[in-house]
Design an enzyme around this catalytic site. Structure first.
Site, PDB file in Angstrom:
ATOM      1  N   THR A 500     -35.520   8.027   5.880  1.00 20.22           N
ATOM      2  CA  THR A 500     -34.851   8.699   4.786  1.00 20.22           C
ATOM      3  C   THR A 500     -35.213  10.344   5.167  1.00 20.22           C
ATOM      4  OG1 THR A 500     -35.187   6.994   3.364  1.00 20.22           O
ATOM      5  CG2 THR A 500     -34.319   9.068   2.215  1.00 20.22           C
ATOM      6  N   HIS A 501     -35.148  10.755   6.256  1.00 16.71           N
ATOM      7  CA  HIS A 501     -34.989  12.066   6.586  1.00 16.71           C
ATOM      8  C   HIS A 501     -33.634  12.721   7.133  1.00 16.71           C
ATOM      9  CE1 HIS A 501     -39.425  11.013   7.865  1.00 16.71           C
ATOM     10  NE2 HIS A 501     -39.235  10.905   6.655  1.00 16.71           N
ATOM     11  N   ASN A 502     -32.794  12.771   6.048  1.00 10.15           N
ATOM     12  CA  ASN A 502     -31.356  13.333   6.340  1.00 10.15           C
ATOM     13  C   ASN A 502     -31.655  14.899   6.008  1.00 10.15           C
ATOM     14  OD1 ASN A 502     -31.484  10.841   4.573  1.00 10.15           O
ATOM     15  ND2 ASN A 502     -29.783  10.421   5.939  1.00 10.15           N
TER      16      ASN A 502
END
Lengths: 571, 259
Positions: A500-502
């Protein structure tokens, strides 16, 4: 006709790390702040029954309800984007504290190289090292300029760690010592030292000891219970906005949080915002909240979506490479990893903490020579011991069937005999990777969903393979009897969880020509709108993003105070 | 209100006990062999699940309280038996420990399908629906409970086709062949993908084997015990820096009871 409320000094959209930091800093200095949060209230007491892998990790208890809003995805512009109907690649946070509640707590400062990646790459390797389609940019701020804000975020959260031998200069040591070392961590340290690499304990937001921060907030030490990522912390040992910055803002009496309030438009007139329009999701009522300053602190996708739906800033046009909103969407390349199987030894891998681990940066940033490599940058390589919960951890040596007697015997046998060495591979920006509004699919209000156009590139494939081989080499030195590692990175797909590192979409930079905000997160096209989060990153580094998100938020808070006094563009 | 509650209690009593056969007769079902279809045929089959219920290791079988959680919320008896047999092949009882059946995994799946997961309540199920690229993930309009209904029926159809026998009556080796054909997508179905259905069956099996017993699987924490997973513990402060340590598991119910 929407109801209009009395005006406030500042309105914040989304109360996670960004919103919490802005609220605490501004209210301490006397401003009145309204925080609009579309999810529900959250508190430590909610996590009494948190050791429930099914509910939290598999059924996504803390995540956004996709039936109301999701994203659409396509690999390139030639194909039709379709909705992410179920969770997979990344997990969108929801509720007070946002994604800051369900994170692991791995809190790295980005490298000095990261902030000046374009200049430094050209300086060392020449212009041709950067492919024509790769749109990486300098941030418009250096590590040294950002250092005081990293320091502040680390002190607020009480980060436990030791100095990174490759890190930028630090003004003070980590506020708390590193976490305890498990036998697996010691094995990694010894192996990497023998390989002439430079291991250091992973900087952790799971406290190694009881800690009181400069705001007077006390938190207890981590118990290594093994339930961090996708879970909330029942001790408050893992720093999250609810147990650190939000109470500070609340104590001032100047912060008003309104939960279940979904902001749908930023209202503006004559190049400045006048406030926001939100829907109270409990009543369905549309409400206008006027404000002098609007701060967007929701997740990457919603920051971009709100600006595009509100008509603020110039939308990015991938055919010409012009415009700013939606530009430079990037991600994290985490598949370049390895798993090692140990016949002679079992490990306490059921125990752990989200940021319990040990890392090397020898293959991150430009810490190694890329002259003969077909990629730039790299990623941190770590052994993390986050707690091997049994539904999601059934790794077996390659060649084992995925079900039946043999699978069962091997998955049980290796349950406590498997160690993974993994990476947070960096993700470069490309002209054809971007965010825009989907023409077809809508959210529960009838507003368009955000559309992602993204795929892995040669750069990613080369880097992932390189890093996976390094991970494998470390496991070999650690004495693993069998090692499986990534041989080839396939196309990006939306189904399997990766990270979840957008990042990107409202990037910061030195000029309005190729960025949406200046280095205070202030929008070039609307001086009283500040947008922050990982949406500010021009491309993603080889680390988890939260420390940099926190540092940028502290800097933005300072900028907002300056703007409040003087007005106008700060840069 | 009081009356209603009493009626409910009374109702439960009649279904309880071993009056199943009498209940069927009284209900007017013809046991003479005329109308006995699949449903009834399976209804009067001996109850295997109760007999294989776990925790009879220490000879206290008689004292083991009944597990009232083991009844069906969603599946028919027939669907339940197919699911249970298939899951037992995915996770069979062997020297390592109990398999899917004695762990209660099929009850777990039944209960999950009855709730919001079965209805895809938190998934984006809005139209339009288009077949996508495989990188775009599931794009169907069917809900999980519908996929399971179709998938289990197709397991049965395929068994009839290949072996002229019910799936639950096949030898374990034959059952494996059927499941392999589904896994490899060599069974072509019109409404769902056989391979995706198999994946769901497999992941549900692991979920049922290893989730907290409160969901109906992992009976007596036997799934956790098998792999020395300690379940829900409040602290590993004393274990984290030590070599492997075996810790007796505890569950969320233990946690609730403690406080």
């Amino acid at each position: 006709m929407a109801k209009t409320l009395p005006k406030t000094d500042v309105v914040i959209v989304g109360v996670g790390w960004g919103g919490g930091i802005i609220a605490s800093e501004l209210t301490k200095q006397g401003l009145n702040v309204v925080g609009l949060e579309r999810g529900k209230e959250r508190k430590t007491e909610d996590y009494y029954m948190v050791h429930d892998e099914l509910r939290y990790a598999l059924r996504y208890e803390l995540m956004q309800d996709l039936s109301k809003e999701t994203i659409t995805f396509r690999s390139n512009e030639k194909i039709r984007a379709l909705p992410m109907r179920q969770y997979g690649s990344f997990l969108l946070g929801d509720g007070l504290g946002g994604a800051g509640v369900h994170w692991n707590g791995q809190t790295y400062r980005f490298l000095p190289y990261d902030f000046e990646i374009r200049s430094k790459t050209i300086e060392r390797y020449g212009k041709n090292k950067i492919p024509a389609e790769m749109t990486i940019q300098d941030w418009g701020i250096t590590y040294d300029e950002l250092e005081p804000y990293f320091d502040k975020f680390e002190k607020t959260t009480g980060i436990s760690g030791e100095e990174n031998p490759y890190g930028g200069k630090r003004s003070s040591p980590y506020p708390t010592p590193p976490m305890k070392k498990s036998p697996a961590i010691t094995m990694f340290q010894e192996a990497t030292t023998r390989l002439k690499l430079k291991p250091y304990m992973m900087p952790s937001a799971n406290l190694s000891q009881d800690y009181t921060n400069p705001d007077g907030i006390s938190r207890a030490a981590c118990q290594y219970c093994g339930y961090c990522e996708r879970f909330g912390c029942e001790y408050g040992a893992k720093a999250d906005p609810v147990v650190t910055v939000i109470p500070v803002a609340n104590k001032t009496g100047k912060f008003e949080i309104r939960t279940h309030s979904n902001v749908r438009r930023v209202l503006h007139k004559g190049g400045k915002a006048t406030g926001v329009m939100y829907t109270d999701v409990t009543t369905g009522e549309d409400i206008v909240q006027p404000a002098d300053i609007v701060v967007l602190t929701s997740y990457v996708f919603n920051n971009v979506r709100l600006l595009l739906m509100s008509g603020i800033g110039k939308p990015y046009d991938p055919s010409k490479g012009t415009g700013a909103i939606g530009r430079n969407y990037a991600y994290q390349v985490i598949k370049g990893s390895a798993a090692g199987f140990f016949e002679k030894q079992e490990f306490n891998t059921f125990a752990g903490a989200g940021a319990l681990g040990v890392s090397i940066d020898d293959y991150n940033g430009d810490n190694f020579d890329h002259s003969d490599l077909k990629f730039i940058h790299g990623g941190v390589i770590s052994l993390s011991q986050t707690g091997a919960r049994p539904i999601q951890n059934n790794t077996t040596p390659s060649g084992t069937p995925s079900w039946g007697a043999d699978f069962k015997a091997k998955s049980v046998y290796y349950a406590n005999r498997t160690l993974a060495v993994g990476t947070q591979g960096s993700s470069m920006a490309y002209k054809h990777h971007f965010l825009d509004l989907d023409p077809t699919y809508k959210d529960a209000f009838g507003d368009p969903l955000i559309r992602i156009t993204f795929d892995f590139e040669d750069q990613d494939r080369e880097m992932a393979k390189f890093l996976a081989e390094k991970c494998s080499g470390i496991l070999k030195e650690m004495g693993a009897d069998k090692i499986d590692y990534l041989k080839e990175l396939g196309p990006y797909e939306i189904m399997s969880y990766q990270s979840t590192h957008n990042t990107g979409g409202v990037i910061m930079g030195a000029s309005p020509a190729d960025s949406a905000t200046n280095n205070y997160c202030q929008m070039w096209d609307a001086e009283n709108v500040f947008v922050m989060g990982a949406s500010s990153f021009p491309q993603n580094a080889g680390y988890n993003p939260t420390a940099t998100v926190g540092a940028l938020a502290y800097r933005a808070a300072e900028g907002i105070m300056k703007y409040r006094e003087k007005g106008g563009m700060l840069v | 209100m009081v009356e209603n509650d009493q009626q409910k209690t009374a109702g439960r009593k009649t279904v309880d006990g071993s009056s199943r056969r009498r209940f069927l007769v009284n209900s007017g079902y013809a046991l003479g062999g005329l109308v006995v279809g699949g449903a009834l045929g399976t209804l009067i089959k001996p109850k295997t699940t109760e007999q294989t219920a776990p925790d009879k290791t220490n000879g206290e079988q008689a004292a083991t309280p009944k597990n009232y959680n083991q009844a069906l919320m969603f599946f028919t008896q027939e669907q339940f038996q197919i699911a249970e047999s298939a899951m037992e092949r995915i996770f069979p009882e062997d020297d390592t420990g109990p398999g899917a059946t004695s762990l209660g995994v099929a009850f777990f799946l039944d209960h999950q399908l009855a709730g919001e997961w079965g209805f895809n309540s938190r998934d984006y199920m809005s139209p339009p629906f288009f077949a996508g690229e495989k990188e775009q993930g599931y794009q169907g309009r069917l809900k999980r409970r519908e996929i399971f209904e179709i998938g289990l029926r197709e397991l049965e159809n395929y068994s009839q086709q290949q072996y002229q026998s019910r799936f639950v009556k096949l030898t374990p080796e034959q059952q494996d062949e059927v499941l392999k054909a589904f896994e490899a997508d060599t069974v072509k179905l019109t409404t769902i993908s056989a391979g995706s259905f198999f994946k769901m069956l497999r992941s549900s099996t692991l979920e049922g084997a290893y989730s907290d017993p409160l969901y109906g699987g992992n009976a007596n924490m036997s799934g956790w015990k098998m792999r020395n997973y300690p379940g829900s513990q409040m602290s590993y402060l004393d274990a984290i820096d030590k070599d492997f340590t075996k810790i007796e598991p505890s569950s969320l119910q233990d946690h609730l009871a403690m406080n």
